[in-house]
Design a protein around this motif. Structure first.
Motif, PDB file in Angstrom:
ATOM      1  N   MET A 109       0.846  -1.191   0.000  1.00 30.87           N
ATOM      2  CA  MET A 109       0.000   0.000   0.000  1.00 30.87           C
ATOM      3  C   MET A 109       0.882   1.241   0.000  1.00 30.87           C
ATOM      4  O   MET A 109       1.855   1.326   0.748  1.00 30.87           O
ATOM      5  N   VAL A 110       0.517   2.206  -0.832  1.00 30.71           N
ATOM      6  CA  VAL A 110       1.263   3.452  -0.944  1.00 30.71           C
ATOM      7  C   VAL A 110       0.340   4.585  -0.518  1.00 30.71           C
ATOM      8  O   VAL A 110      -0.784   4.697  -1.000  1.00 30.71           O
ATOM      9  N   THR A 111       0.836   5.407   0.389  1.00 28.11           N
ATOM     10  CA  THR A 111       0.062   6.523   0.917  1.00 28.11           C
ATOM     11  C   THR A 111       0.796   7.822   0.647  1.00 28.11           C
ATOM     12  O   THR A 111       2.014   7.916   0.849  1.00 28.11           O
ATOM     13  N   LEU A 112       0.073   8.822   0.207  1.00 28.00           N
ATOM     14  CA  LEU A 112       0.626  10.150  -0.021  1.00 28.00           C
ATOM     15  C   LEU A 112       0.750  10.863   1.319  1.00 28.00           C
ATOM     16  O   LEU A 112      -0.199  10.892   2.105  1.00 28.00           O
ATOM     17  N   THR A 113       1.909  11.408   1.609  1.00 27.14           N
ATOM     18  CA  THR A 113       2.098  12.149   2.856  1.00 27.14           C
ATOM     19  C   THR A 113       1.612  13.591   2.672  1.00 27.14           C
ATOM     20  O   THR A 113       1.339  14.035   1.551  1.00 27.14           O
ATOM     21  N   GLU A 114       1.519  14.313   3.772  1.00 23.10           N
ATOM     22  CA  GLU A 114       1.156  15.737   3.698  1.00 23.10           C
ATOM     23  C   GLU A 114       2.160  16.495   2.833  1.00 23.10           C
ATOM     24  O   GLU A 114       1.788  17.358   2.037  1.00 23.10           O
ATOM     25  N   GLU A 115       3.440  16.154   2.990  1.00 26.70           N
ATOM     26  CA  GLU A 115       4.480  16.791   2.188  1.00 26.70           C
ATOM     27  C   GLU A 115       4.305  16.452   0.700  1.00 26.70           C
ATOM     28  O   GLU A 115       4.503  17.302  -0.174  1.00 26.70           O
ATOM     29  N   GLY A 116       3.903  15.215   0.406  1.00 28.98           N
ATOM     30  CA  GLY A 116       3.653  14.812  -0.974  1.00 28.98           C
ATOM     31  C   GLY A 116       2.477  15.561  -1.573  1.00 28.98           C
ATOM     32  O   GLY A 116       2.526  16.017  -2.727  1.00 28.98           O
ATOM     33  N   LEU A 117       1.407  15.708  -0.795  1.00 34.80           N
ATOM     34  CA  LEU A 117       0.242  16.459  -1.255  1.00 34.80           C
ATOM     35  C   LEU A 117       0.607  17.922  -1.500  1.00 34.80           C
ATOM     36  O   LEU A 117       0.189  18.516  -2.505  1.00 34.80           O
ATOM     37  N   ALA A 118       1.423  18.479  -0.622  1.00 31.90           N
ATOM     38  CA  ALA A 118       1.867  19.864  -0.805  1.00 31.90           C
ATOM     39  C   ALA A 118       2.711  20.012  -2.069  1.00 31.90           C
ATOM     40  O   ALA A 118       2.594  21.005  -2.795  1.00 31.90           O
ATOM     41  N   ARG A 119       3.556  19.010  -2.358  1.00 33.71           N
ATOM     42  CA  ARG A 119       4.388  19.065  -3.556  1.00 33.71           C
ATOM     43  C   ARG A 119       3.522  19.029  -4.814  1.00 33.71           C
ATOM     44  O   ARG A 119       3.767  19.766  -5.753  1.00 33.71           O
ATOM     45  N   VAL A 120       2.514  18.164  -4.824  1.00 33.85           N
ATOM     46  CA  VAL A 120       1.589  18.124  -5.963  1.00 33.85           C
ATOM     47  C   VAL A 120       0.899  19.480  -6.108  1.00 33.85           C
ATOM     48  O   VAL A 120       0.799  20.023  -7.211  1.00 33.85           O
ATOM     49  N   GLY A 121       0.460  20.036  -4.991  1.00 29.97           N
ATOM     50  CA  GLY A 121      -0.194  21.347  -5.025  1.00 29.97           C
ATOM     51  C   GLY A 121       0.721  22.441  -5.553  1.00 29.97           C
ATOM     52  O   GLY A 121       0.255  23.384  -6.204  1.00 29.97           O
ATOM     53  N   ARG A 122       2.008  22.320  -5.293  1.00 33.27           N
ATOM     54  CA  ARG A 122       2.975  23.321  -5.751  1.00 33.27           C
ATOM     55  C   ARG A 122       3.225  23.218  -7.259  1.00 33.27           C
ATOM     56  O   ARG A 122       3.351  24.228  -7.937  1.00 33.27           O
ATOM     57  N   VAL A 123       3.307  21.989  -7.799  1.00 30.78           N
ATOM     58  CA  VAL A 123       3.654  21.836  -9.223  1.00 30.78           C
ATOM     59  C   VAL A 123       2.446  21.791 -10.148  1.00 30.78           C
ATOM     60  O   VAL A 123       2.585  22.067 -11.340  1.00 30.78           O
ATOM     61  N   LEU A 124       1.276  21.451  -9.631  1.00 32.48           N
ATOM     62  CA  LEU A 124       0.120  21.258 -10.502  1.00 32.48           C
ATOM     63  C   LEU A 124      -0.286  22.511 -11.278  1.00 32.48           C
ATOM     64  O   LEU A 124      -0.554  22.410 -12.479  1.00 32.48           O
ATOM     65  N   PRO A 125      -0.317  23.694 -10.669  1.00 33.70           N
ATOM     66  CA  PRO A 125      -0.696  24.873 -11.467  1.00 33.70           C
ATOM     67  C   PRO A 125       0.237  25.106 -12.663  1.00 33.70           C
ATOM     68  O   PRO A 125      -0.235  25.385 -13.771  1.00 33.70           O
ATOM     69  N   GLY A 126       1.535  24.957 -12.473  1.00 36.97           N
ATOM     70  CA  GLY A 126       2.478  25.116 -13.574  1.00 36.97           C
ATOM     71  C   GLY A 126       2.332  24.017 -14.612  1.00 36.97           C
ATOM     72  O   GLY A 126       2.462  24.264 -15.816  1.00 36.97           O
TER      73      GLY A 126
END
Length: 178
Positions: free
Chosen positions: A104-121
């Motif tokens: 099982m793979v779980t996204l961490t808070e830091e991982g979610l923040a990283r996605v949030g940072r790169v997704l708009p670009g």
């Protein structure tokens, strides 16, 4: 054409060859721009972004097999990329409580923040380079064509992605709320 002016069964027609080269060049240009944006804004490879984005979109832990769906990458390479993401603190991995063979793979808070940072670009690059020159009808037509092509390719015996599901969920342009 052969010397007697009959079509060569192994050759592509000029319009097929032109379409092939245009597709390959467009994919290369888009891929280069996307990879540069992801590296610059998030220190991520495209495969790493795919894994994080699929986890963010799902909003729940996924098995490695679920993550592999829609990703054309070797299983060992995918495991390596997941290891790098885990080392960076962007995901965690642990055996499934229901199936000891599954991880099982779980996204961490830091991982979610990283996605949030790169997704708009990422969305900006995709919109600017791919969709800006297309009408809504063009997008619908291209989507239908590329879906048929992808599904056909995945059915081929030598496909590295055969047996996987054909269509991953689309990102909706936003990171799921926490």
């Amino acid at each position: 054409m052969t010397p007697d002016n009959t079509p060569d069964a192994g050759a592509l027609r000029p319009e097929q060859l032109g379409t092939y080269f245009a597709l390959m060049e467009a994919v290369s240009l888009l891929q280069r721009a996307v990879e540069q944006q992801l590296q610059t804004e998030g220190d991520l490879s495209y495969v790493q972004f795919q894994l994080l984005a699929r986890l963010a979109d799902a909003g729940r832990p996924l098995t490695m097999t679920e993550l592999a769906d829609g990703v054309v990458y070797s299983r060992s390479g995918l495991t390596h990329q997941a290891g790098l993401l885990e080392k960076a603190g962007l995901i965690t991995r642990k055996p499934s409580s229901h199936d000891q063979r599954a991880t099982m793979v779980t996204l961490t808070e830091e991982g979610l923040a990283r996605v949030g940072r790169v997704l708009p670009g990422h969305i900006d690059v995709t919109r600017r380079l791919l969709f800006a020159s297309l009408s809504d009808d063009d997008v619908d037509a291209l989507g239908g064509i590329m879906t048929r092509v992808r599904d056909h390719m995945r059915q081929q015996p030598d496909s590295t992605a055969r047996g996987r599901r054909t269509a991953p969920k689309n990102l909706r342009g936003a990171v799921p709320s926490e």
